[in-house]
Design an enzyme around this catalytic site. Structure first.
Site, PDB file in Angstrom:
ATOM      1  N   LYS A  32       0.850  -1.200   0.000  1.00  0.00           N
ATOM      2  CA  LYS A  32       0.000   0.000   0.000  1.00  0.00           C
ATOM      3  C   LYS A  32       0.884   1.249   0.000  1.00  0.00           C
ATOM      4  CE  LYS A  32      -3.318   2.583   2.914  1.00  0.00           C
ATOM      5  NZ  LYS A  32      -4.173   2.576   4.126  1.00  0.00           N
TER       6      LYS A  32
ATOM      7  N   ASP B 200      -2.676  10.182   3.837  1.00  0.00           N
ATOM      8  CA  ASP B 200      -4.080   9.804   3.982  1.00  0.00           C
ATOM      9  C   ASP B 200      -4.815  10.819   4.858  1.00  0.00           C
ATOM     10  OD1 ASP B 200      -6.509   8.563   4.214  1.00  0.00           O
ATOM     11  OD2 ASP B 200      -5.779   6.850   5.405  1.00  0.00           O
TER      12      ASP B 200
ATOM     13  N   LYS C  25     -10.217  12.791   8.349  1.00  0.00           N
ATOM     14  CA  LYS C  25      -9.729  12.325   9.651  1.00  0.00           C
ATOM     15  C   LYS C  25      -9.673  13.497  10.621  1.00  0.00           C
ATOM     16  CE  LYS C  25      -6.730   8.530   8.189  1.00  0.00           C
ATOM     17  NZ  LYS C  25      -7.414   7.462   8.935  1.00  0.00           N
TER      18      LYS C  25
ATOM     19  N   ASP D 253       1.512   6.197   5.748  1.00  0.00           N
ATOM     20  CA  ASP D 253       0.551   5.276   5.139  1.00  0.00           C
ATOM     21  C   ASP D 253       1.103   4.606   3.872  1.00  0.00           C
ATOM     22  OD1 ASP D 253      -1.858   4.048   5.606  1.00  0.00           O
ATOM     23  OD2 ASP D 253      -3.059   5.517   4.506  1.00  0.00           O
TER      24      ASP D 253
ATOM     25  N   ASP E  73     -12.275   7.150   3.721  1.00  0.00           N
ATOM     26  CA  ASP E  73     -11.075   6.870   4.516  1.00  0.00           C
ATOM     27  C   ASP E  73     -10.689   5.389   4.466  1.00  0.00           C
ATOM     28  OD1 ASP E  73      -8.941   7.438   6.130  1.00  0.00           O
ATOM     29  OD2 ASP E  73     -10.114   7.586   7.995  1.00  0.00           O
TER      30      ASP E  73
ATOM     31  N   ARG F 259      -7.876  -0.357   0.874  1.00  0.00           N
ATOM     32  CA  ARG F 259      -8.447  -1.532   0.210  1.00  0.00           C
ATOM     33  C   ARG F 259      -8.855  -1.202  -1.229  1.00  0.00           C
ATOM     34  NH1 ARG F 259     -12.886  -1.912   4.917  1.00  0.00           N
ATOM     35  NH2 ARG F 259     -11.175  -0.886   6.028  1.00  0.00           N
TER      36      ARG F 259
END
Ligand code: BES
Ligand code: MN
Ligand code: ZN
Length: 506
Positions: free
Chosen positions: A251, A256, A263, A274, A333, A337
């Site tokens: 990833k 992020d 967030k 991240d 967020d 995935r």
């Protein structure tokens, strides 16, 4: 930091020119009669050096020692984990005096695993981040000599540990870089640099190619950022071409924000980490380039920022992944995935022997396992066992979590084939279940490194994990394959690992 392995007794280590001498003292009695050994034995007897890994006794200018400072460090049973505690404590204690040269010597016989552990621990304790803090006090220990009775017996493990350190430090450096110094484009440049090592090739795809491939899910995450996405493809070929590769997927979210599902501000800076999954793939390739094991490995890194602007993907948007499955983005967020699923679909074209994705995927995994063990999910028992064993061997541990289908219940959507979030409960498993829908017909494992890839607080910084685990897994796999391979016709000698193509990248 450069490392050297030498056959040394304590008396010989005492005669080595260095600024600090670290003597690793295990539980077994110390038999040698040189003055330092006698001193260590009497300290042990008097209770001044308790037999507990990590306990220290510092000495100043003891007789018959060239180094002005000596640290006796207890390593208890002498197992790799105990050696690690002893070396980390000793290096941390010695650091204050800014030694340039250090010698670490084992007072008792030590095997390859113990020596490897001393190397990785010394590197870990002395690493200093420099990219955006170049005037930081430079790394103190520059040269480290490891002394052990049977140096020849430990040399293979030593070489692999030294290579692993290069990988771990590459992963740390990229993990630590702030997001404006580690954009997807810069990450891709770093990958291209690795393409200069022997048997490594690198290809980088941009937004157009990614769109052409139909990676609508990955592209959707990237669309809120003005930094263009990158899809990095690394290949290491150490075995014949027809041997199915292990594919690593990292990833690579370089920052992020959470996107529209923004967030909270507190600690948001840590979302520069991240991309630690991606950094661990880069680090693993750095080590492969040194070790040259007989295995084929592909590294895939989807990389972009998760930002919030007028073009950003919105909660409720439905995107079409490369697999053809549509996804309802209920929370922007849960972006990791969304980029990984397209990379997993892309992985199929390599007809892999196994696929392992590595991701700072869920806060839920941090709650489940903290910073000690990474979360491991696997569809295949053999792969799960091998990764668990590699984690133990490299002291870069993981712990297996379940993949029952019931955990996927919450991912149902009224508007798409699947939603990108389920309930909060069991969040690390729910995320793994999402990924599993995109996995082809190959053994697959997922490492959730959200808790282990970096440390928060005063020691804030990347750990370089799980490079140790991955390198251990891959080298063990290569060795096992070689051991079980049918004997080759004895026509020509084994080809040597080819020489480096060009100067190796830093
Ligand atoms: N990168 C985060 C995961 C994360 C959070 C790692 C905190 C380390 C510390 C990931 O993209 C994320 O935001 N996950 C969400 C998923 C949720 C919306 C289902 C999370 O864990 O909160
Ligand atoms: Mn997120
Ligand atoms: Zn994320």
């Amino acid at each position: 930091m450069d490392f050297q392995l030498k056959p040394l007794t304590i008396a010989q280590a005492a005669a080595e020119k260095s600024d600090v001498l670290i003597v690793l003292v295990g539980s077994a009695p110390i038999a040698s009669k040189d003055s330092l050994s006698v001193l260590a034995a009497s300290a042990r007897k008097a209770g001044d050096l308790p037999d507990k890994a990590g306990k220290l006794l510092s000495l100043y200018r003891p007789d018959d020692v060239v180094a002005s400072r000596v640290v006796l460090a207890a390593i208890g049973d002498g197992k790799p984990a105990s050696v690690r505690s002893g070396v980390i404590a000793a290096v941390n204690a010695a650091k204050a005096h800014r030694p340039k040269r250090a010698v670490v010597v084992f007072a008792q016989p030590a095997d390859g695993a113990a020596v490897a552990s001393a190397v990785t621990a010394a590197a870990d304790a002395s690493y200093v981040y420099t990219t955006t803090k170049p005037k930081a006090e430079a790394r103190s220990i520059r040269h480290l000599t490891v002394g052990v009775a049977d140096a020849a017996g430990a040399s293979k493990a030593f070489d692999e540990a030294r290579a692993t350190v290069l990988g771990i430090e590459l992963a740390k450096e990229w993990g630590n870089r702030p997001a404006n110094h580690a954009t997807p484009t810069l990450l891709a440049e770093a990958a291209k640099e690795l393409g200069r090592l022997s048997n490594i090739k690198c290809e980088v795809l941009g937004p157009k190619e990614v769109e052409k491939l139909g990676m609508g899910s990955f592209a959707a995450v990237a669309q809120g950022s003005s930094e263009p996405l990158r899809f990095i493809v690394l290949r290491y070929q150490g075995a014949p071409k027809d041997q199915a590769p292990v594919v690593l997927v990292g990833k690579g979210i370089t920052f992020d924000t959470g996107g529209v599902s923004l967030k909270p501000a507190a600690e948001m800076d840590e979302m520069k980490f991240d991309m630690c999954g991606a950094a661990s793939v880069l680090g693993t390739f750095r080590a492969l380039g040194e070790i040259q094991p007989a295995i084929n490995v592909v590294g895939l890194i989807p990389s972009c920022e998760n930002m919030n602007d007028g073009k950003a993907v919105k909660p409720g948007d439905v995107v079409t992944s490369m697999s053809g499955q549509t996804i309802e983005v209920l929370n922007t967020d849960a972006e990791g995935r969304l980029i990984l699923c397209d990379a997993l679909t892309y992985a199929k074209r390599f007809e892999p022997a196994a696929v392992i994705d590595i991701a700072t995927l869920t806060g839920a995994c941090v709650i489940a396992l903290g910073g000690v063990r990474s979360g491991l999910f696997a569809s295949d028992e053999t792969l799960a066992g091998a990764l668990q064993a590699a984690g133990e061997q490299s002291q870069d541990r993981c712990w297996r979590l379940p993949l029952d289908d019931d955990y996927a219940e919450g991912l149902k959507s009224n508007f798409a084939d699947v939603a990108n979030i389920g309930g909060r409960a069991g969040g690390a498993v729910v995320a793994a279940k999402f990924l599993q829908r995109f996995v082809g017909d190959f053994p697959w494992a997922h490492l959730d490194i959200a808790g282990t890839a970096w440390k928060s607080g005063a020691a804030k910084g990347s750990t370089g994990r799980p490079v140790g685990l991955l390198v251990s897994y891959l080298t063990t796999r290569a060795a096992d394959k070689a051991a079980t391979a049918p004997p080759k016709a004895k026509t020509k000698a084994e080809p040597k690992a080819p020489a480096r193509k060009a100067k190796s990248p830093k």
